[in-house]
Design a protein around this motif. Structure first.
Motif, PDB file in Angstrom:
ATOM      1  N   LYS A  31      -0.975   9.958  -7.731  1.00  0.00           N
ATOM      2  CA  LYS A  31       0.110   9.758  -6.769  1.00  0.00           C
ATOM      3  C   LYS A  31       1.351  10.533  -7.179  1.00  0.00           C
ATOM      4  O   LYS A  31       2.067  11.080  -6.325  1.00  0.00           O
ATOM      5  N   PRO A  73      -4.898  12.737   2.336  1.00  0.00           N
ATOM      6  CA  PRO A  73      -4.206  11.498   1.962  1.00  0.00           C
ATOM      7  C   PRO A  73      -4.956  10.681   0.909  1.00  0.00           C
ATOM      8  O   PRO A  73      -6.165  10.833   0.711  1.00  0.00           O
ATOM      9  N   SER A  74      -4.216   9.808   0.247  1.00  0.00           N
ATOM     10  CA  SER A  74      -4.795   8.816  -0.660  1.00  0.00           C
ATOM     11  C   SER A  74      -3.889   7.591  -0.653  1.00  0.00           C
ATOM     12  O   SER A  74      -2.682   7.698  -0.455  1.00  0.00           O
ATOM     13  N   SER A  75      -4.482   6.414  -0.866  1.00  0.00           N
ATOM     14  CA  SER A  75      -3.726   5.157  -0.835  1.00  0.00           C
ATOM     15  C   SER A  75      -4.126   4.294  -2.011  1.00  0.00           C
ATOM     16  O   SER A  75      -5.243   4.394  -2.517  1.00  0.00           O
ATOM     17  N   ARG A  76      -3.202   3.420  -2.415  1.00  0.00           N
ATOM     18  CA  ARG A  76      -3.468   2.479  -3.485  1.00  0.00           C
ATOM     19  C   ARG A  76      -2.442   1.341  -3.411  1.00  0.00           C
ATOM     20  O   ARG A  76      -1.371   1.481  -2.797  1.00  0.00           O
ATOM     21  N   GLU A 123       8.334   4.607   6.257  1.00  0.00           N
ATOM     22  CA  GLU A 123       8.045   6.005   5.961  1.00  0.00           C
ATOM     23  C   GLU A 123       9.313   6.683   5.474  1.00  0.00           C
ATOM     24  O   GLU A 123      10.420   6.338   5.905  1.00  0.00           O
ATOM     25  N   SER A 139       0.890   5.162   0.346  1.00  0.00           N
ATOM     26  CA  SER A 139       0.068   6.284   0.803  1.00  0.00           C
ATOM     27  C   SER A 139       0.810   7.594   0.577  1.00  0.00           C
ATOM     28  O   SER A 139       1.975   7.732   0.968  1.00  0.00           O
ATOM     29  N   THR A 140       0.129   8.524  -0.080  1.00  0.00           N
ATOM     30  CA  THR A 140       0.676   9.845  -0.345  1.00  0.00           C
ATOM     31  C   THR A 140      -0.322  10.892   0.130  1.00  0.00           C
ATOM     32  O   THR A 140      -1.455  10.578   0.491  1.00  0.00           O
ATOM     33  N   ALA A 144       5.992  10.063   2.021  1.00  0.00           N
ATOM     34  CA  ALA A 144       5.040   8.986   1.749  1.00  0.00           C
ATOM     35  C   ALA A 144       5.327   7.804   2.668  1.00  0.00           C
ATOM     36  O   ALA A 144       6.331   7.782   3.396  1.00  0.00           O
ATOM     37  N   VAL A 193       0.863  -1.179   0.000  1.00  0.00           N
ATOM     38  CA  VAL A 193       0.000   0.000   0.000  1.00  0.00           C
ATOM     39  C   VAL A 193       0.902   1.232   0.000  1.00  0.00           C
ATOM     40  O   VAL A 193       1.714   1.407   0.916  1.00  0.00           O
ATOM     41  N   ARG A 217       5.993  -1.505   8.000  1.00  0.00           N
ATOM     42  CA  ARG A 217       5.611  -0.136   7.632  1.00  0.00           C
ATOM     43  C   ARG A 217       6.896   0.678   7.449  1.00  0.00           C
ATOM     44  O   ARG A 217       7.794   0.630   8.289  1.00  0.00           O
TER      45      ARG A 217
END
Length: 447
Positions: free
Chosen positions: A330, A305-308, A356, A297-298, A340, A295, A354
């Motif tokens: 993105k 935010p948005s995730s894909r 970052e 996330s930006t 991100a 995933v 995770r």
């Protein structure tokens, strides 16, 4: 029988050279004797893991030196073990020993193929690919045609990561293109499923996180063991190879959502990149579908935010790399806010990572190199795809795809579209999470 890697000696490039010189000098071994034993060891290791009934078709890629000779010998033994080997030997060594090996193979009707005769998708023709290109004496950067062959092996690994049918890769002594001591320095080299170290593991083998590691070459006398203070495992029975490290276990309870932890926090690697690579290798070995998916996330300039889901295409000491359309949402958000995060989750193993950090665009050269390693189908797709933009109907995309197939049907390569390329997340923070049967989480973080 298996031996913990903590109890085994790893030798430097210079030590490996000195051991070879001693074996072929005062200790009286000949090159052809050592090559025969090495090739038999490689074939034996392959036979122990990959049965000839399930993995019949074998491609052996041989370099011009002794490592290539080991591959030629291994091919002969594989033939007698019931496999169907083919050989790619683009720069033949003209010394009598190597010429005799070629004659032996030709007498068995084992085909020799040029690089041009190999299909782009090697996995469509072979179940096993043996990398016998460069050994421990190699220096410098691979040149044609071997750089091209190495890229083809890298593309096979990319197929494995996307859970497509892919051949397994076995490297002889040193994965070709790796630094003999520092390993896969840039993280974009061959990722073999099996490494067969010869005589003693080289230092680069410490960076091998594949499924199977064997030691072969049952010919090291006590005088060399004493001189170099080597710790080598005993060979079982009459076997020519011995497994190093533990055979990865498929925990059936894990498939039911119960995970028995075999790794404590004290065993976590000091380098988080190495720790991630180990866990990714574990996920591949466990047969988890698409373990490289993550995933991403930006957030835009207003912190919305948005995730894909994205496909991880490479990871090394510099960071995590993926490829995308530079006109996508993105990409626009990364331009506005280059911070991100990535999230990897391997459910059957109850593990999560995770990461970052700061995102940068990779170089044009790096994007070109990756694009050239893709199959024709995967090269056409990003040209057709207009990410983050609406389309009126699917047939529009299909028609564009057919037109590009026709346009490039007689081309060996397709030019990379300028709107498509790579990004790299440079990690600033890691969190490794591991569940237990009780659902208590073990985690470690770092910045």
């Amino acid at each position: 029988m298996e031996k913990s890697t903590d109890e085994i000696s790893y030798v430097s490039q210079q030590e490996a050279i000195e051991i070879d010189e001693m074996l072929m000098g005062p200790l009286g071994s000949s090159v052809d004797q050592l090559m025969e034993l090495a090739g038999l060891s490689v074939a034996s290791a392959i036979g122990e893991v990959y049965s000839s009934s399930d993995y019949t078709r074998v491609l052996v890629i041989c370099g011009p030196g002794n490592n290539g000779g080991d591959g030629l010998v291994a091919a002969r033994h594989l033939h007698h073990f019931g496999y169907k080997p083919s050989i790619c030997y683009p720069k033949r060594n003209t010394k009598p020993l190597f010429a005799a090996l070629v004659t032996q193979l030709e007498s068995l009707s084992i085909p020799f193929l040029s690089e041009e005769q190999l299909s782009v998708q090697l996995s469509s023709d072979y179940d096993i690919i043996v990398d016998a290109i460069f050994g421990f004496s190699f220096h410098g950067t691979p040149r044609l045609p071997f750089d091209s062959l190495i890229r083809k092996l890298v593309s096979v690994r990319n197929q494995q990561c996307t859970h497509q049918k892919a051949a397994v890769i076995i490297s002889v002594d040193v994965p070709s293109g790796w630094h003999v001591e520092d390993g896969d320095v840039f993280g974009d080299g061959i990722k073999p499923d099996m490494l067969v170290s010869l005589t003693a593991p080289k230092l680069c083998a410490k960076m091998f996180f594949g499924t199977h590691h064997f030691l072969g070459g049952r010919f090291v006398p006590q005088s060399i063991i004493d001189k170099f203070k080597l710790k080598l495992p005993p060979y079982p029975g009459t076997s020519m190879c011995v497994r190093i490290g533990n055979l990865p276990q498929t925990n059936l309870s894990a498939q039911k959502g119960i995970f028995a932890s075999s790794e404590s926090l004290e065993e976590v690697e000091e380098d988080p990149i190495y720790q991630f690579q180990k866990w990714l290798s574990d996920a591949l070995a466990a047969g988890i579908k698409e373990p490289h998916y993550m995933v991403l996330s930006t957030a835009d300039k207003d912190a919305k935010p948005s995730s894909r889901m994205m496909s991880l295409e490479g990871v090394n000491k510099d960071g995590f790399v993926w490829q995308t359309n530079y006109g996508s949402r993105k990409a626009r958000e990364i331009l506005e806010n280059p911070q991100a995060s990535l999230l990897f989750y391997w459910g059957p193993l109850k593990r999560q990572v995770r990461v970052e950090g700061f995102v940068e665009q990779v170089s044009e050269e790096e994007s070109e190199q990756y694009f050239s390693s893709l199959s024709r189908d995967n090269q056409i797709r990003p040209i057709v795809s207009k990410q983050s933009r609406p389309i009126h109907e699917r047939e529009v995309l299909r028609q564009q795809y057919r037109e590009l197939e026709e346009k490039y049907h007689d081309r060996t390569s397709i030019p990379r579209p300028k709107h498509w390329g790579g990004y790299r997340l440079i990690p600033e923070f890691f969190e490794f999470w591991q569940g237990e049967e009780s659902q208590i989480a073990l985690f470690c973080g770092g910045d």
